[in-house]
Motif scaffolding. Structure first.
Motif, PDB file in Angstrom:
ATOM      1  N   GLU A 328      35.231  47.066  47.258  1.00 26.60           N
ATOM      2  CA  GLU A 328      34.144  46.202  46.808  1.00 26.60           C
ATOM      3  C   GLU A 328      34.704  45.132  45.875  1.00 26.60           C
ATOM      4  O   GLU A 328      35.352  45.449  44.878  1.00 26.60           O
ATOM      5  CB  GLU A 328      33.082  47.010  46.075  1.00 26.60           C
ATOM      6  CG  GLU A 328      31.892  46.170  45.625  1.00 26.60           C
ATOM      7  CD  GLU A 328      30.809  46.987  44.942  1.00 26.60           C
ATOM      8  OE1 GLU A 328      29.838  46.387  44.459  1.00 26.60           O
ATOM      9  OE2 GLU A 328      30.941  48.229  44.885  1.00 26.60           O
ATOM     10  N   PRO A 329      34.476  43.852  46.173  1.00 29.88           N
ATOM     11  CA  PRO A 329      35.055  42.789  45.329  1.00 29.88           C
ATOM     12  C   PRO A 329      34.429  42.761  43.944  1.00 29.88           C
ATOM     13  O   PRO A 329      33.208  42.843  43.802  1.00 29.88           O
ATOM     14  CB  PRO A 329      34.758  41.515  46.116  1.00 29.88           C
ATOM     15  CG  PRO A 329      33.601  41.853  46.995  1.00 29.88           C
ATOM     16  CD  PRO A 329      33.732  43.308  47.323  1.00 29.88           C
ATOM     17  N   MET A 330      35.276  42.633  42.940  1.00 22.34           N
ATOM     18  CA  MET A 330      34.791  42.524  41.577  1.00 22.34           C
ATOM     19  C   MET A 330      34.211  41.138  41.305  1.00 22.34           C
ATOM     20  O   MET A 330      33.379  40.967  40.414  1.00 22.34           O
ATOM     21  CB  MET A 330      35.930  42.816  40.597  1.00 22.34           C
ATOM     22  CG  MET A 330      35.483  42.967  39.152  1.00 22.34           C
ATOM     23  SD  MET A 330      36.860  43.255  38.003  1.00 22.34           S
ATOM     24  CE  MET A 330      37.405  44.880  38.516  1.00 22.34           C
ATOM     25  N   PHE A 331      34.650  40.157  42.093  1.00 21.89           N
ATOM     26  CA  PHE A 331      34.166  38.780  41.971  1.00 21.89           C
ATOM     27  C   PHE A 331      33.540  38.367  43.293  1.00 21.89           C
ATOM     28  O   PHE A 331      34.080  38.630  44.362  1.00 21.89           O
ATOM     29  CB  PHE A 331      35.329  37.841  41.646  1.00 21.89           C
ATOM     30  CG  PHE A 331      34.983  36.372  41.775  1.00 21.89           C
ATOM     31  CD1 PHE A 331      34.484  35.667  40.695  1.00 21.89           C
ATOM     32  CD2 PHE A 331      35.145  35.709  42.994  1.00 21.89           C
ATOM     33  CE1 PHE A 331      34.164  34.321  40.822  1.00 21.89           C
ATOM     34  CE2 PHE A 331      34.837  34.364  43.127  1.00 21.89           C
ATOM     35  CZ  PHE A 331      34.335  33.671  42.032  1.00 21.89           C
ATOM     36  N   VAL A 332      32.375  37.697  43.223  1.00 26.16           N
ATOM     37  CA  VAL A 332      31.737  37.141  44.416  1.00 26.16           C
ATOM     38  C   VAL A 332      31.498  35.651  44.171  1.00 26.16           C
ATOM     39  O   VAL A 332      31.337  35.209  43.027  1.00 26.16           O
ATOM     40  CB  VAL A 332      30.406  37.848  44.742  1.00 26.16           C
ATOM     41  CG1 VAL A 332      30.661  39.303  45.129  1.00 26.16           C
ATOM     42  CG2 VAL A 332      29.429  37.769  43.578  1.00 26.16           C
ATOM     43  N   PRO A 333      31.492  34.837  45.238  1.00 20.44           N
ATOM     44  CA  PRO A 333      31.440  33.381  45.071  1.00 20.44           C
ATOM     45  C   PRO A 333      30.251  32.856  44.268  1.00 20.44           C
ATOM     46  O   PRO A 333      30.383  31.819  43.597  1.00 20.44           O
ATOM     47  CB  PRO A 333      31.403  32.877  46.522  1.00 20.44           C
ATOM     48  CG  PRO A 333      32.183  33.901  47.282  1.00 20.44           C
ATOM     49  CD  PRO A 333      31.791  35.204  46.650  1.00 20.44           C
ATOM     50  N   GLN A 334      29.103  33.535  44.287  1.00 25.54           N
ATOM     51  CA  GLN A 334      27.962  33.047  43.520  1.00 25.54           C
ATOM     52  C   GLN A 334      28.278  33.030  42.030  1.00 25.54           C
ATOM     53  O   GLN A 334      27.785  32.162  41.294  1.00 25.54           O
ATOM     54  CB  GLN A 334      26.721  33.903  43.779  1.00 25.54           C
ATOM     55  CG  GLN A 334      25.458  33.383  43.089  1.00 25.54           C
ATOM     56  CD  GLN A 334      25.090  31.971  43.503  1.00 25.54           C
ATOM     57  OE1 GLN A 334      25.053  31.648  44.694  1.00 25.54           O
ATOM     58  NE2 GLN A 334      24.817  31.102  42.538  1.00 25.54           N
ATOM     59  N   GLN A 335      29.114  33.954  41.573  1.00 28.56           N
ATOM     60  CA  GLN A 335      29.523  33.930  40.171  1.00 28.56           C
ATOM     61  C   GLN A 335      30.311  32.667  39.861  1.00 28.56           C
ATOM     62  O   GLN A 335      30.210  32.116  38.766  1.00 28.56           O
ATOM     63  CB  GLN A 335      30.352  35.184  39.848  1.00 28.56           C
ATOM     64  CG  GLN A 335      29.553  36.481  39.938  1.00 28.56           C
ATOM     65  CD  GLN A 335      30.444  37.710  39.867  1.00 28.56           C
ATOM     66  OE1 GLN A 335      31.646  37.622  39.637  1.00 28.56           O
ATOM     67  NE2 GLN A 335      29.844  38.873  40.065  1.00 28.56           N
ATOM     68  N   GLY A 336      31.085  32.199  40.839  1.00 25.64           N
ATOM     69  CA  GLY A 336      31.820  30.952  40.664  1.00 25.64           C
ATOM     70  C   GLY A 336      30.895  29.755  40.606  1.00 25.64           C
ATOM     71  O   GLY A 336      31.092  28.840  39.794  1.00 25.64           O
ATOM     72  N   VAL A 337      29.884  29.730  41.469  1.00 24.96           N
ATOM     73  CA  VAL A 337      28.903  28.644  41.440  1.00 24.96           C
ATOM     74  C   VAL A 337      28.209  28.609  40.086  1.00 24.96           C
ATOM     75  O   VAL A 337      28.057  27.534  39.475  1.00 24.96           O
ATOM     76  CB  VAL A 337      27.877  28.804  42.580  1.00 24.96           C
ATOM     77  CG1 VAL A 337      26.759  27.771  42.439  1.00 24.96           C
ATOM     78  CG2 VAL A 337      28.552  28.665  43.941  1.00 24.96           C
ATOM     79  N   ASN A 338      27.792  29.777  39.585  1.00 26.87           N
ATOM     80  CA  ASN A 338      27.115  29.829  38.283  1.00 26.87           C
ATOM     81  C   ASN A 338      28.024  29.337  37.162  1.00 26.87           C
ATOM     82  O   ASN A 338      27.571  28.655  36.230  1.00 26.87           O
ATOM     83  CB  ASN A 338      26.644  31.256  37.988  1.00 26.87           C
ATOM     84  CG  ASN A 338      25.498  31.692  38.864  1.00 26.87           C
ATOM     85  OD1 ASN A 338      24.836  30.871  39.504  1.00 26.87           O
ATOM     86  ND2 ASN A 338      25.238  32.989  38.911  1.00 26.87           N
ATOM     87  N   MET A 339      29.315  29.667  37.249  1.00 28.48           N
ATOM     88  CA  MET A 339      30.256  29.218  36.216  1.00 28.48           C
ATOM     89  C   MET A 339      30.362  27.702  36.200  1.00 28.48           C
ATOM     90  O   MET A 339      30.300  27.066  35.131  1.00 28.48           O
ATOM     91  CB  MET A 339      31.641  29.839  36.469  1.00 28.48           C
ATOM     92  CG  MET A 339      32.736  29.335  35.533  1.00 28.48           C
ATOM     93  SD  MET A 339      32.409  29.683  33.789  1.00 28.48           S
ATOM     94  CE  MET A 339      32.501  31.480  33.833  1.00 28.48           C
ATOM     95  N   ILE A 340      30.524  27.089  37.367  1.00 27.31           N
ATOM     96  CA  ILE A 340      30.676  25.636  37.417  1.00 27.31           C
ATOM     97  C   ILE A 340      29.364  24.953  37.012  1.00 27.31           C
ATOM     98  O   ILE A 340      29.390  23.860  36.423  1.00 27.31           O
ATOM     99  CB  ILE A 340      31.152  25.179  38.804  1.00 27.31           C
ATOM    100  CG1 ILE A 340      32.480  25.876  39.150  1.00 27.31           C
ATOM    101  CG2 ILE A 340      31.348  23.670  38.843  1.00 27.31           C
ATOM    102  CD1 ILE A 340      33.582  25.694  38.114  1.00 27.31           C
TER     103      ILE A 340
END
Length: 358
Positions: A328-340
């Motif tokens: 199970e990935p600890m990071f998912v792309p939506q977390q990246g979108v929220n960060m930016i």
């Protein structure tokens, strides 16, 4: 025979040479089969140093390789989304250095490309892999701090501007200064520990006070990036701000490459109903503050962050585990979108002088 992940590293500057490639040498189930960089002498030197069979100067050549499973992007920030999307469209898994992208639109393109391809897109979030981070995540998950309703985090440098005049200090290539360079690290760690609430509003200020100062450094981290004495410095050297989340929680943030403080320090503080915590780089001690039996208590776990694998290595091992074994990935792309979204809104708030709703 155990399947191995075949990876090509694109961009072989400081972060690749000092973190990614040394990590790959220690990971048995990953083979680095190619390296790429626009600097031909550098990429040839790196290929020889790390015993990589193929070296080239055009990332498009990498994407056409047979028997390639994934790419690892260590380029300047503005190329992250361009290369990631192209690789995902070719059916390759992608590991990318932070920040995810230089704009929300580009981060969303990366997320959409990953979803369409069905491949793994993971952006480096190495501070989640400190032993202290893992301990605190479990401590919070067990309910021992109660609701986390406020946080404070930052990374302050006295003098530590990376690659002055190069891509780090050129907004068109980096997207910003210490907020986008250092902010991703500590904002992500704090949000992750808080349970990944969604940001809803951001306000902040940015300053550029050291663009023309003497090129002094007391930070080992400033070794990254190629310097150019005649280059551009049009990003901030200090950013301070405030984030509100959908669950009512809030966070204060501060990031600087240069500031008149005592010494460099990164930190995360959390305030919970049952207990609070503080962890900073000055002494590397996690301190938990609570109360028991009618008195306040201080709890300092015996955690040694200096032992065992380095955090970049652990992050890369996790990426390989996700791709090869379905972890199970600890990071998912939506977390990246929220960060930016947070970073972009901070710059907008600093420019307009008012809070930005997300």
């Amino acid at each position: 025979m155990e399947k191995k992940l075949r990876v090509a590293v694109i961009g072989v500057g400081g972060i690749a040479q000092n973190q990614h490639l040394p990590a790959y040498e220690k990971i048995d189930n990953v083979d680095v089969v190619a390296v790429c960089d626009i600097n031909e002498p550098r990429v040839k030197m790196v290929a020889e140093k790390f015993n990589v069979p193929k070296a080239c100067t055009d990332y498009k050549e990498i994407l056409e390789m047979d028997n390639l499973d994934a790419i690892d992007i260590c380029t300047p920030n503005y190329l992250h989304s361009v290369i990631a999307c192209a690789a995902l469209e070719k059916g390759l898994h992608v590991l990318c250095e932070k920040p995810d992208a230089v704009s929300v639109a580009e981060a969303e393109k990366m997320k959409a490309a990953a979803e369409k391809s069905g491949k793994c897109l993971m952006v480096i979030r190495n501070n989640r892999y400190w032993p202290t981070s893992g301990f605190l995540k479990k401590f919070i998950g067990d309910g021992k701090m109660g609701e986390i309703y406020a946080a404070r985090c930052g990374w302050q440098r006295r003098r530590g501007i990376p690659g002055r005049g190069g891509w780090f200090t050129t907004k068109a290539q980096s997207g910003g200064g210490p907020l986008i360079d250092l902010g991703v690290h500590m904002i992500d760690l704090a949000i992750w520990l808080m349970g990944n609430p969604t940001p809803v509003a951001v306000s902040g200020c940015t300053y550029n006070k050291f663009a023309n100062s003497d090129d002094i450094s007391d930070s080992a981290e400033s070794r990254y990036g190629d310097r150019n004495k005649d280059g551009i410095f049009d990003v901030e050297d200090l950013a301070m701000g405030f984030i509100k989340f959908d669950n009512g929680a809030c966070m204060q943030i501060e990031f600087s490459w240069a500031s008149n403080i005592e010494k460099e320090n990164f930190f995360v503080e959390l305030r919970g109903e049952k207990a609070g915590s503080s962890w900073c780089s000055l002494d590397q001690k996690l301190k938990i503050f609570g109360e028991s039996y009618g008195t306040t208590t201080d709890f300092i776990p015996n955690i040694d962050n200096t032992r065992g694998p380095r955090i970049h290595e652990l992050n890369i091992r996790h990426f390989a585990d996700v791709v090869l074994n379905g972890a199970e990935p600890m990071f998912v792309p939506q977390q990246g979108v929220n960060m930016i979204k947070i970073l972009e809104a901070m710059y907008k708030s600093a420019e307009d002088g008012k809070e930005v709703r997300l």
